[in-house]
Design a protein around this motif. Structure first.
Motif, short mmCIF file in Angstrom:
data_model
loop_
_atom_site.label_atom_id
_atom_site.label_comp_id
_atom_site.label_asym_id
_atom_site.label_seq_id
_atom_site.Cartn_x
_atom_site.Cartn_y
_atom_site.Cartn_z
N SER A 32 -1.53 -1.87 0.52
CA SER A 32 -0.20 -1.47 0.06
C SER A 32 -0.13 -1.50 -1.46
O SER A 32 0.43 -0.59 -2.09
N SER A 36 0.50 1.64 -4.01
CA SER A 36 1.61 1.60 -4.97
C SER A 36 1.13 1.87 -6.39
O SER A 36 1.82 2.54 -7.17
N GLN A 37 -0.06 1.37 -6.74
CA GLN A 37 -0.58 1.59 -8.08
C GLN A 37 -0.98 3.05 -8.30
O GLN A 37 -0.74 3.61 -9.36
N GLN A 39 0.34 5.55 -6.81
CA GLN A 39 1.61 6.27 -6.90
C GLN A 39 2.27 6.08 -8.26
O GLN A 39 2.83 7.03 -8.82
N GLN A 64 14.02 2.38 -9.39
CA GLN A 64 13.46 1.35 -8.52
C GLN A 64 14.31 0.08 -8.54
O GLN A 64 14.44 -0.61 -7.53
N GLN A 92 6.29 -0.34 5.48
CA GLN A 92 5.05 0.37 5.13
C GLN A 92 4.97 1.72 5.81
O GLN A 92 4.44 2.68 5.24
N GLU A 95 7.18 4.01 3.82
CA GLU A 95 6.51 4.35 2.56
C GLU A 95 5.44 5.42 2.79
O GLU A 95 5.28 6.34 1.96
N PHE A 123 11.45 4.08 -2.29
CA PHE A 123 10.39 3.07 -2.33
C PHE A 123 10.94 1.72 -2.80
O PHE A 123 10.54 0.67 -2.30
N ARG A 127 10.66 -1.73 -0.73
CA ARG A 127 10.07 -2.94 -1.33
C ARG A 127 11.04 -4.10 -1.30
O ARG A 127 10.64 -5.26 -1.22
N CYS A 184 -1.98 7.95 -1.14
CA CYS A 184 -0.98 6.89 -0.95
C CYS A 184 -0.51 6.86 0.50
O CYS A 184 -0.33 5.78 1.08
N PHE A 188 -0.77 3.50 2.76
CA PHE A 188 0.38 2.81 3.35
C PHE A 188 0.27 2.77 4.88
O PHE A 188 0.63 1.77 5.51
#
Length: 417
Positions: A32, A36-37, A39, A64, A92, A95, A123, A127, A184, A188
């Motif tokens: 995950s 996220s990184q 993305q 966010q 998840q 996402e 997102f 989160r 991504c 996820f």
């Protein structure tokens, strides 16, 4: 940081890896994080390519932050009332579906800045529910005696994901943002499968209605625990003021005159330093003076932010970001042990929610602050001001929270009443 009095193996303790559910937990969390990184790099570069505006990068952070601010405390209550594994898995899956939609929209050239802001906000909402529940996994899986090692192992793997994600994201962005978002989606989805396989029991509890008192229970608990409150609020202001990473696209293109690959390397810089420090702490965990070490690490974080701000060299900028990341992981690990070991299980969801509201959302709010300040005074002064502010806050917090300053051994922390 003091070294262990006895030799500690550099590889993970076999007894640690035999803990039921630990490997699945680590796989789910790090897939995950990796997604996220990737993305984050794609969204930042795509937004800046569409707008060429520092302020637009700040609005990504704001998009966010707002759902996290509104939903994190209720999400903590939900995590203490319902099955935490199912909460994380559901988030998840959502996402993965959102990333799939971003990939299709980018492929068809149908995505614009406002669509990206809305998807980033989705997102953020996921989160808000995922992180407080996920933060409770590790102390529920491993005993307190193994928690410092488990936290170091988890942190090192997390930082590896944070290195690979931005680096690969920068490379894949050359093939298009849709390629990044497709990866991504797969990441996820795989993390949801790993989370579903975690072997972890959830004790039956009497369901409580969502009331203001229950939702605010984590804040009430932290008000009585001054060292925890000091640790969380210190990181809040350090991250809020030192949000240099929000301006990395500006530095990569306009200051360092590089491209997407360099942006990926810059984004990976903090993670590279963090993973090195996490490996060191796996072998030589903090044995004493944990509070003083935490304050020192935050001060180093501020100094490294200043160096990065004034740098005009890609190697020096990456080195400053590595030092920043190494210092940050020490602070994160001390705070994590203090909060997770010092909180009773029935409160962990709500206390983790407060922690994530302060720390997780402050990342996005820090990005907004950095973007707005950079739009007013320029990117370099904005980063330097943030680093100086971090140093000032560190000095003030050492006086305001003497209990945190005097914190000694992490493995002696017991759940508070």
């Amino acid at each position: 940081m003091s070294a262990s009095e006895t030799s500690v193996p550099s590889s993970p303790d076999p007894a640690l890896l035999r803990q039921p559910g630990l490997i699945s937990c680590l796989i789910g969390r790090n897939l995950s994080a990796f997604s996220s990184q990737v993305q984050a790099v794609a969204v930042a570069w795509q937004i800046y390519s569409l707008t060429h505006s520092s302020a637009s990068l700040g609005f990504v952070g704001l998009a966010q932050f707002l759902p996290m601010m509104l939903l994190t405390l209720p999400a903590g209550h939900v995590a203490d009332q319902f099955n935490r594994r199912r909460i994380v898995m559901t988030c998840q899956v959502v996402e993965a579906l959102a990333a799939f939609g971003m990939a299709i929209a980018s492929w068809q050239h149908l995505i614009g800045p406002w669509a990206l802001y809305l998807l980033v906000a989705l997102f953020g909402a996921c989160r808000a529910f995922e992180m407080p529940a996920q933060q409770t996994f590790l102390p529920a899986i491993v005993p307190a005696s193994l928690f410092p090692r488990a936290a170091a192992l988890s942190s090192s793997l997390f930082q590896v994901a944070c290195i690979a994600g931005p680096s690969l994201g920068g490379v894949l962005y050359g093939f298009g943002a849709d390629t990044c978002y497709a990866l991504c989606c797969l990441g996820f989805a795989a993390s949801a499968l790993a989370t579903a396989s975690i072997r972890m029991s959830f004790p039956e509890r009497r369901r409580q209605p969502i009331t203001l008192e229950s939702v605010m229970g984590g804040i009430a608990f932290l008000r009585r625990q001054r060292p925890m409150l000091g640790a969380i609020s210190l990181d809040l202001f350090a991250v809020l003021l030192g949000g240099a990473t929000a301006l990395l696209p500006v530095y990569a293109e306009d200051i360092l005159h590089a491209g997407p690959v360099a942006l990926g390397l810059l984004r990976a810089g903090p993670a590279m330093g963090a993973v090195l420090m996490a490996v060191i702490m796996t072998r030589w965990p903090i044995r004493g003076s944990a509070g003083k070490i935490m304050f020192l690490s935050v001060a180093i974080f501020g100094l490294a932010t200043i160096v990065f701000g004034v740098s005009r060299s890609i190697p020096l900028s990456i080195l400053a970001l590595m030092v920043l990341g190494a210092a940050d992981v020490i602070s994160v690990m001390v705070r994590g042990a203090l909060i997770q070991l010092g909180t009773p299980d029935e409160m962990r969801g709500r206390v983790s929610a407060v922690n994530m509201l302060f720390i997780g959302s402050s990342n996005q709010l820090g990005e907004f602050e950095s973007g707005m300040l950079a739009a007013c005074v320029g990117a370099v002064p904005a980063v330097v001001i943030g680093g100086v502010g971090t140093l000032i806050v560190t000095g003030l917090w050492m006086r305001l929270f003497p209990g945190l300053r005097e914190l000694d051994r992490l493995d002696d922390i017991k759940p508070a009443a």
